[in-house]
Design a protein around this motif. Sequence first.
Motif, PDB file in Angstrom:
ATOM      1  N   ARG A 216      44.396   3.398 -37.751  1.00 40.62           N
ATOM      2  CA  ARG A 216      45.707   4.011 -37.492  1.00 40.62           C
ATOM      3  C   ARG A 216      45.663   4.924 -36.285  1.00 40.62           C
ATOM      4  NH1 ARG A 216      48.538   8.461 -38.169  1.00 40.62           N
ATOM      5  NH2 ARG A 216      46.727   9.597 -38.965  1.00 40.62           N
ATOM      6  N   GLN A 217      44.638   5.740 -36.198  1.00 41.69           N
ATOM      7  CA  GLN A 217      44.529   6.674 -35.082  1.00 41.69           C
ATOM      8  C   GLN A 217      44.324   5.954 -33.757  1.00 41.69           C
ATOM      9  OE1 GLN A 217      41.565   9.646 -35.965  1.00 41.69           O
ATOM     10  NE2 GLN A 217      42.594  10.326 -37.835  1.00 41.69           N
TER      11      GLN A 217
ATOM     12  N   ALA B 253      47.603   4.499 -32.637  1.00 43.64           N
ATOM     13  CA  ALA B 253      48.492   5.556 -32.139  1.00 43.64           C
ATOM     14  C   ALA B 253      48.105   5.974 -30.732  1.00 43.64           C
ATOM     15  CB  ALA B 253      48.449   6.747 -33.087  1.00 43.64           C
TER      16      ALA B 253
ATOM     17  N   ARG C 141      53.787   4.740 -34.707  1.00 42.04           N
ATOM     18  CA  ARG C 141      53.272   5.337 -35.938  1.00 42.04           C
ATOM     19  C   ARG C 141      52.604   4.320 -36.853  1.00 42.04           C
ATOM     20  NH1 ARG C 141      57.500   8.569 -39.230  1.00 42.04           N
ATOM     21  NH2 ARG C 141      55.603   8.830 -40.485  1.00 42.04           N
TER      22      ARG C 141
END
Length: 283
Positions: free
Chosen positions: A100-101, A104, A110
């Motif tokens: 996820r990071q 991003a 998101r």
Amino acid sequence: MNVRMSLKAQFSSTSAAQEARRIADAFTSRRRTSAWEIASLAGEEENLARVCRVAPDRILHVVGDTMLAEQLRELYRSGTVEGWSLQPTVASRTLLEDVRQRLAVGGAGRNLWCEKLLRLGFVHAEEVTACPDEALLDLVGLGQRALADLRAALPYAPPNPAAEGLHRTPIVTGNAAFDGADTRGWLIGHFAPLHSGRHADEVEIKWAHHPAGAARDAWSPPADVRTLTVLVAGGPFRVDVAEDVVELRQLGDYVLFGPGLPHRWEALDAATMLTVRWPAVPG
């Protein structure tokens, strides 16, 4: 588990083995409305796991990083729960939060699907790549658009156990009537998932029990295949092949025909039949 399962377990077993069996039994029900079961043990509210079936096969995929999740994986992997096996995953473990990071940072937004999966108990990216689309779509709040974004980052790619050198139960067990229910009795062929042990591109095999009077009245269209039909129980069983009529009366009687010949059949009495067709023809 660092994140909570968003669904409460409705049943509580006293051992991992008992819960593994309960879950397997639950997935045999034809009245199921959910692709998922929440596994739990009595008195251990945080020791949960999420399990889905890799339909139509008797293969289960376990999600979570709890002790119970690991115990369930080992029970299904080892064949302790007869007739069921574990969906293989690659040996690496990439935290879904790290994915996820990275997305991003790369400007991908998101990625709400990632946040949703984290809330639902997914921990590693490998759990996602080994999870069938049908099961992911059954999760609350995950639709087709989110699934498309998810698969762009983490495509469905369960490993081939032989190619990856992973442990896999060396035999496949099941029930021909159950496993062939969604494919008109056809058990082995090109239509079976690649990782099921029942996938074959060269041949198709069908097991079927026909009650007395059951019949295929319409002629099958001619096909570029050869067909072998064997009476394995009951009978007699009649097969019309073009202008010929064959009655299979004794156990082991068979008819072999094709290619290019239409056929139809009738169970003159209750009969169990085994049919082999080759080469496999998709469609």
